[in-house]
Structure formats: structure tokens, C-alpha cells
Design a protein around this motif. Structure first.
Motif, PDB file in Angstrom:
ATOM      1  N   THR A 197       2.428  16.262  -2.102  1.00 60.23           N
ATOM      2  CA  THR A 197       2.957  14.921  -1.887  1.00 60.23           C
ATOM      3  C   THR A 197       3.119  14.226  -3.232  1.00 60.23           C
ATOM      4  OG1 THR A 197       1.856  14.802   0.236  1.00 60.23           O
ATOM      5  CG2 THR A 197       2.536  12.735  -0.727  1.00 60.23           C
ATOM      6  N   MET A 198       4.297  13.679  -3.460  1.00 61.12           N
ATOM      7  CA  MET A 198       4.586  12.982  -4.714  1.00 61.12           C
ATOM      8  C   MET A 198       4.888  11.516  -4.422  1.00 61.12           C
ATOM      9  SD  MET A 198       4.560  15.490  -6.991  1.00 61.12           S
ATOM     10  CE  MET A 198       5.499  14.962  -8.385  1.00 61.12           C
ATOM     11  N   LEU A 199       4.294  10.641  -5.182  1.00 66.46           N
ATOM     12  CA  LEU A 199       4.520   9.212  -5.055  1.00 66.46           C
ATOM     13  C   LEU A 199       5.664   8.823  -5.979  1.00 66.46           C
ATOM     14  CD1 LEU A 199       3.541   6.522  -3.855  1.00 66.46           C
ATOM     15  CD2 LEU A 199       1.959   6.363  -5.768  1.00 66.46           C
ATOM     16  N   LYS A 200       6.644   8.131  -5.434  1.00 63.44           N
ATOM     17  CA  LYS A 200       7.790   7.674  -6.224  1.00 63.44           C
ATOM     18  C   LYS A 200       7.826   6.158  -6.225  1.00 63.44           C
ATOM     19  CE  LYS A 200      10.713  11.643  -5.294  1.00 63.44           C
ATOM     20  NZ  LYS A 200      12.005  12.078  -4.776  1.00 63.44           N
ATOM     21  N   PRO A 239       4.502  -5.336  -1.378  1.00 63.32           N
ATOM     22  CA  PRO A 239       5.238  -6.434  -0.759  1.00 63.32           C
ATOM     23  C   PRO A 239       6.760  -6.314  -0.863  1.00 63.32           C
ATOM     24  CG  PRO A 239       4.322  -7.164  -2.844  1.00 63.32           C
ATOM     25  CD  PRO A 239       3.799  -5.772  -2.594  1.00 63.32           C
ATOM     26  N   VAL A 240       7.232  -5.424  -1.743  1.00 66.98           N
ATOM     27  CA  VAL A 240       8.683  -5.297  -1.928  1.00 66.98           C
ATOM     28  C   VAL A 240       9.210  -3.911  -1.557  1.00 66.98           C
ATOM     29  CG1 VAL A 240       8.832  -7.128  -3.666  1.00 66.98           C
ATOM     30  CG2 VAL A 240       8.403  -4.773  -4.389  1.00 66.98           C
ATOM     31  N   GLY A 241       8.346  -3.047  -1.029  1.00 69.70           N
ATOM     32  CA  GLY A 241       8.778  -1.721  -0.595  1.00 69.70           C
ATOM     33  C   GLY A 241       9.241  -0.827  -1.725  1.00 69.70           C
ATOM     34  N   ALA A 242       8.587  -0.918  -2.880  1.00 67.97           N
ATOM     35  CA  ALA A 242       9.019  -0.153  -4.049  1.00 67.97           C
ATOM     36  C   ALA A 242       8.433   1.259  -4.118  1.00 67.97           C
ATOM     37  CB  ALA A 242       8.649  -0.910  -5.320  1.00 67.97           C
ATOM     38  N   LEU A 243       7.496   1.588  -3.226  1.00 69.62           N
ATOM     39  CA  LEU A 243       6.839   2.892  -3.273  1.00 69.62           C
ATOM     40  C   LEU A 243       7.194   3.736  -2.058  1.00 69.62           C
ATOM     41  CD1 LEU A 243       3.369   1.576  -4.359  1.00 69.62           C
ATOM     42  CD2 LEU A 243       4.870   2.963  -5.763  1.00 69.62           C
ATOM     43  N   GLU A 244       7.312   5.040  -2.266  1.00 69.87           N
ATOM     44  CA  GLU A 244       7.518   5.964  -1.150  1.00 69.87           C
ATOM     45  C   GLU A 244       6.879   7.297  -1.502  1.00 69.87           C
ATOM     46  OE1 GLU A 244      11.602   8.358  -1.356  1.00 69.87           O
ATOM     47  OE2 GLU A 244      11.905   6.214  -1.061  1.00 69.87           O
ATOM     48  N   LEU A 245       6.471   8.010  -0.481  1.00 66.87           N
ATOM     49  CA  LEU A 245       5.916   9.349  -0.657  1.00 66.87           C
ATOM     50  C   LEU A 245       6.958  10.369  -0.261  1.00 66.87           C
ATOM     51  CD1 LEU A 245       2.309   9.014   0.769  1.00 66.87           C
ATOM     52  CD2 LEU A 245       2.962   9.366  -1.599  1.00 66.87           C
ATOM     53  N   SER A 246       7.027  11.444  -1.014  1.00 71.71           N
ATOM     54  CA  SER A 246       7.931  12.531  -0.654  1.00 71.71           C
ATOM     55  C   SER A 246       7.192  13.841  -0.829  1.00 71.71           C
ATOM     56  CB  SER A 246       9.190  12.496  -1.514  1.00 71.71           C
ATOM     57  OG  SER A 246       8.874  12.762  -2.856  1.00 71.71           O
TER      58      SER A 246
END
Length: 67
Positions: free
Chosen positions: A5-8, A54-61
Motif C-alpha cells: 500500500t502506497m500513500l499518495k 479536511p481537503v481530501g489530499a491523501l489517497e492510498l493505492s
């Protein structure tokens, strides 16, 4: 083959508020001045940072890795 899992982070969307740093249980995220650094090898994929941003800047892929 394993899956890692990579955090972007979307650096244009990020407000650099540090909320993700505060909730990360593995200290995988660090705020250096006005820059977020991610240590992928420490990330356990719990999504605490994704959920608090709070701004949805992170996602996991998921990334396939050869072993």
C-alpha cells in the motif's frame, strides 16, 4: 508477488495543516516546514490520515511488487 500500500498526496490540494501527521500511528508522515514527507515503508495502510484530511489530499493505492 506482494501488494504494497502506497500513500499518495496531492500537493496542490494539501493545506499543510498537519492533521495527517497527528493521527498517523506509525509516524509515516512528517511535516517539514511547509512540505509533507511520507515514509512508505512505515505506512500500515490504516487510512487514519485519509479519513482526517479536511481537503481530501491523501489517497492510498496498492502497488504490485516482485518478491
Amino acid at each position: 508477488m506482494t501488494i504494497k500500500t502506497m500513500l499518495k498526496i496531492d500537493r496542490f490540494r494539501c493545506a499543510y495543516c498537519g492533521a495527517c501527521v497527528t493521527v498517523c500511528p506509525t509516524d509515516a508522515i512528517e511535516l517539514n516546514g511547509v512540505w509533507i514527507e511520507i515514509a512508505d515503508e512505515k505506512c500500515n495502510g490504516c487510512k487514519a490520515c485519509v479519513n482526517i484530511c479536511p481537503v481530501g489530499a491523501l489517497e492510498l493505492s496498492d502497488q504490485n511488487q516482485s518478491s
